[in-house]
Write a protein that holds these residues in place. Sequence first.
Motif, PDB file in Angstrom:
ATOM      1  N   ILE A  30       0.669  -1.220   0.121  1.00 24.46           N
ATOM      2  CA  ILE A  30       0.016  -0.049  -0.116  1.00 24.46           C
ATOM      3  C   ILE A  30       0.838   1.270  -0.114  1.00 24.46           C
ATOM      4  CG2 ILE A  30      -0.307   0.475   2.493  1.00 24.46           C
ATOM      5  CD1 ILE A  30      -3.113   0.925   1.843  1.00 24.46           C
ATOM      6  N   GLU A  31       2.060   1.128   0.459  1.00 19.05           N
ATOM      7  CA  GLU A  31       3.046   2.283   0.402  1.00 19.05           C
ATOM      8  C   GLU A  31       3.543   2.829  -0.888  1.00 19.05           C
ATOM      9  OE1 GLU A  31       6.399   2.106   3.096  1.00 19.05           O
ATOM     10  OE2 GLU A  31       5.180   1.082   4.636  1.00 19.05           O
ATOM     11  N   ILE A  32       3.117   1.916  -1.827  1.00 16.31           N
ATOM     12  CA  ILE A  32       3.710   2.468  -3.137  1.00 16.31           C
ATOM     13  C   ILE A  32       2.598   3.427  -3.671  1.00 16.31           C
ATOM     14  CG2 ILE A  32       4.697   0.357  -3.828  1.00 16.31           C
ATOM     15  CD1 ILE A  32       2.357  -0.385  -5.737  1.00 16.31           C
ATOM     16  N   LEU A  33       1.344   3.451  -3.215  1.00 23.34           N
ATOM     17  CA  LEU A  33       0.292   4.439  -3.469  1.00 23.34           C
ATOM     18  C   LEU A  33       0.826   6.066  -3.173  1.00 23.34           C
ATOM     19  CD1 LEU A  33      -2.945   2.706  -2.472  1.00 23.34           C
ATOM     20  CD2 LEU A  33      -1.995   2.704  -4.802  1.00 23.34           C
ATOM     21  N   ARG A  34       1.718   5.858  -2.097  1.00 18.77           N
ATOM     22  CA  ARG A  34       2.398   7.161  -1.478  1.00 18.77           C
ATOM     23  C   ARG A  34       3.524   7.607  -2.044  1.00 18.77           C
ATOM     24  NH1 ARG A  34      -0.263   4.824   3.353  1.00 18.77           N
ATOM     25  NH2 ARG A  34       2.084   4.152   3.822  1.00 18.77           N
ATOM     26  N   ASN A  35       4.274   6.407  -2.344  1.00 14.09           N
ATOM     27  CA  ASN A  35       5.605   6.772  -2.683  1.00 14.09           C
ATOM     28  C   ASN A  35       6.189   6.770  -4.139  1.00 14.09           C
ATOM     29  OD1 ASN A  35       6.328   6.758   0.084  1.00 14.09           O
ATOM     30  ND2 ASN A  35       6.639   4.464   0.190  1.00 14.09           N
ATOM     31  N   ARG A  36       5.213   5.997  -5.076  1.00 16.63           N
ATOM     32  CA  ARG A  36       5.757   5.841  -6.349  1.00 16.63           C
ATOM     33  C   ARG A  36       4.864   7.106  -7.407  1.00 16.63           C
ATOM     34  NH1 ARG A  36       7.455   0.641  -9.472  1.00 16.63           N
ATOM     35  NH2 ARG A  36       6.543   1.698 -11.272  1.00 16.63           N
ATOM     36  N   PRO A  37       6.003   7.932  -7.761  1.00 16.13           N
ATOM     37  CA  PRO A  37       5.275   8.940  -8.529  1.00 16.13           C
ATOM     38  C   PRO A  37       4.359   8.591  -9.783  1.00 16.13           C
ATOM     39  CG  PRO A  37       7.647   9.401  -8.419  1.00 16.13           C
ATOM     40  CD  PRO A  37       7.382   7.888  -7.984  1.00 16.13           C
ATOM     41  N   ASP A  38       4.651   7.502 -10.303  1.00 20.15           N
ATOM     42  CA  ASP A  38       3.708   6.858 -11.477  1.00 20.15           C
ATOM     43  C   ASP A  38       2.297   6.567 -11.121  1.00 20.15           C
ATOM     44  OD1 ASP A  38       4.802   4.823 -10.424  1.00 20.15           O
ATOM     45  OD2 ASP A  38       4.873   3.438 -12.151  1.00 20.15           O
ATOM     46  N   VAL A  39       2.384   6.023  -9.677  1.00 19.57           N
ATOM     47  CA  VAL A  39       1.144   5.661  -9.300  1.00 19.57           C
ATOM     48  C   VAL A  39       0.341   6.917  -8.873  1.00 19.57           C
ATOM     49  CG1 VAL A  39      -0.310   4.338  -7.496  1.00 19.57           C
ATOM     50  CG2 VAL A  39       1.692   3.226  -8.608  1.00 19.57           C
ATOM     51  N   ARG A  40       0.996   7.831  -8.176  1.00 16.33           N
ATOM     52  CA  ARG A  40       0.331   9.060  -7.642  1.00 16.33           C
ATOM     53  C   ARG A  40      -0.090   9.665  -9.020  1.00 16.33           C
ATOM     54  NH1 ARG A  40       2.446  11.242  -2.461  1.00 16.33           N
ATOM     55  NH2 ARG A  40       2.815  13.004  -3.699  1.00 16.33           N
TER      56      ARG A  40
END
Length: 488
Positions: free
Chosen positions: A302-312
């Motif tokens: 779930i942290e990739i939603l906050r950390n990955r620029p492409d997902v954000r």
Amino acid sequence: MKILSIHRIGLGFIGLCLLIAQGCKVGEKYTQPTLNLPDQFRGDTLSYFADTSSISNISWKDFFHDPTLKELIDSALVNNYDMKTALLNIEIASKQLRQNKYNYLPEVDATIGSMNKQWRSKDFGSGPSSKWYEKHGTKASENMFTYLSQFGSEIGFSWEIDIWGKISNAKDQLNAEFMNSQEVRNAIQTNLIANVAKGYFNLLMLDAKIEVAKRNVTLNDSTKKMLELQYQAGEITALGIQQTESQRLIAASLVPELEKEILIQENALQVLTGKMPDRIKRGTSFEHLFAENKDISLGSPIEILRNRPDVRGAELELIASNANANIQQAMRYPSLSLGGEFGVNAMLPKNWFSIPGALLGGIGANLTAPIFKRKSLKTKWEVAKLERDKAELSLQQTVVEAVSEVSDAVITVEKQREQLEYARLRVENSQKAVQNANLLFKGGYATYLEVITAQSNALNSDLGLVELRQEHLESYVNLYRSLGGGWR
């Protein structure tokens, strides 16, 4: 009293419209879709405690340990042209967002000076402007008489009331686009850091390969001298010397090839840092390129939603698409606009600014609704909803690919660590084989072919170890980037 009542009714109508405008925002409010994230990344075999920090939250300055590499990255972040372009795009989006705040205010235009003079003839069916001729003390002619004469200056305004939330939805759209421009910049920075690090690791690998090649050339020279002595003693044929020379040439030919690759890699790194081709200095050690910190973890998916620029960024595009769908829906509803003007108007230039005789004023309100637009408004709304659905699918796909990318990076780190250990053992074994082959050859228990084979295996195993060490370093960078690290 009657006129006053009409004014009160008009003002009351306007006030009612303004009140309605506060609660009539149409469309769907954005809610994050269900993303079905797993509990942990596949292949996560790292052992850590619950209070450890995620790799993605570590600053790149703390993640990398080599001062030369950090200097290169810092230079790239300042001078890289993609980064500079991204910063300009952020500034453009910021200005558009700030401008939207003024869309709630009326538009005001000033006509500094206007003149309208028209002439007609007797068949026009109307008379001349009698006052104009009276002022001049003349009689109007039958043909080309002055029909209209006006001189004026005025200030006018128009104000569309945001009944259905078109302006507020536009603000949501522009805000999402502004934030997305920042995520694009973050993604560029993350990839830029990874590419600089990989380029630097490649330079170190090429330097190590040249050392291996030169060391093997020296070793082959030593073997060749030993074979020449035996050839002079009649113990071997010239074939042994020729095969040894061939082996030496193989190692020697690697040097110019590697030197070429070094120059090309240095040029590529200089391009990333926004500079002209030049030499890149190296650190003093191939080891300890990363900061040693055992209290880190991959974190949860779930942290990739906050950390990955492409997902954000993908989610911000969905937010913008949702706002645009709301705007297109609002375009199908009636719109309320207010307007008015105030200024001076006179038939003669000398009376242009005569106060109060030349004063004029007016105010009006329009409530308009589209009736028949050949289905264009409905089609735009339906297309906007489909674009929103596409943006949601894109977000889902980006999340799936991000989780898979992290899993691939974790598995690569772990498996290449095992490969690296085997490669080290292979190098140790090859070095021992070369030593034993030389000893046995000197004692007459081995042929020169066994010596050449041992040296060839040693060269290949040394080069393989260097390449695998570079790939292992790159796997850590890929893991760091895939988790969204590097933009903080």
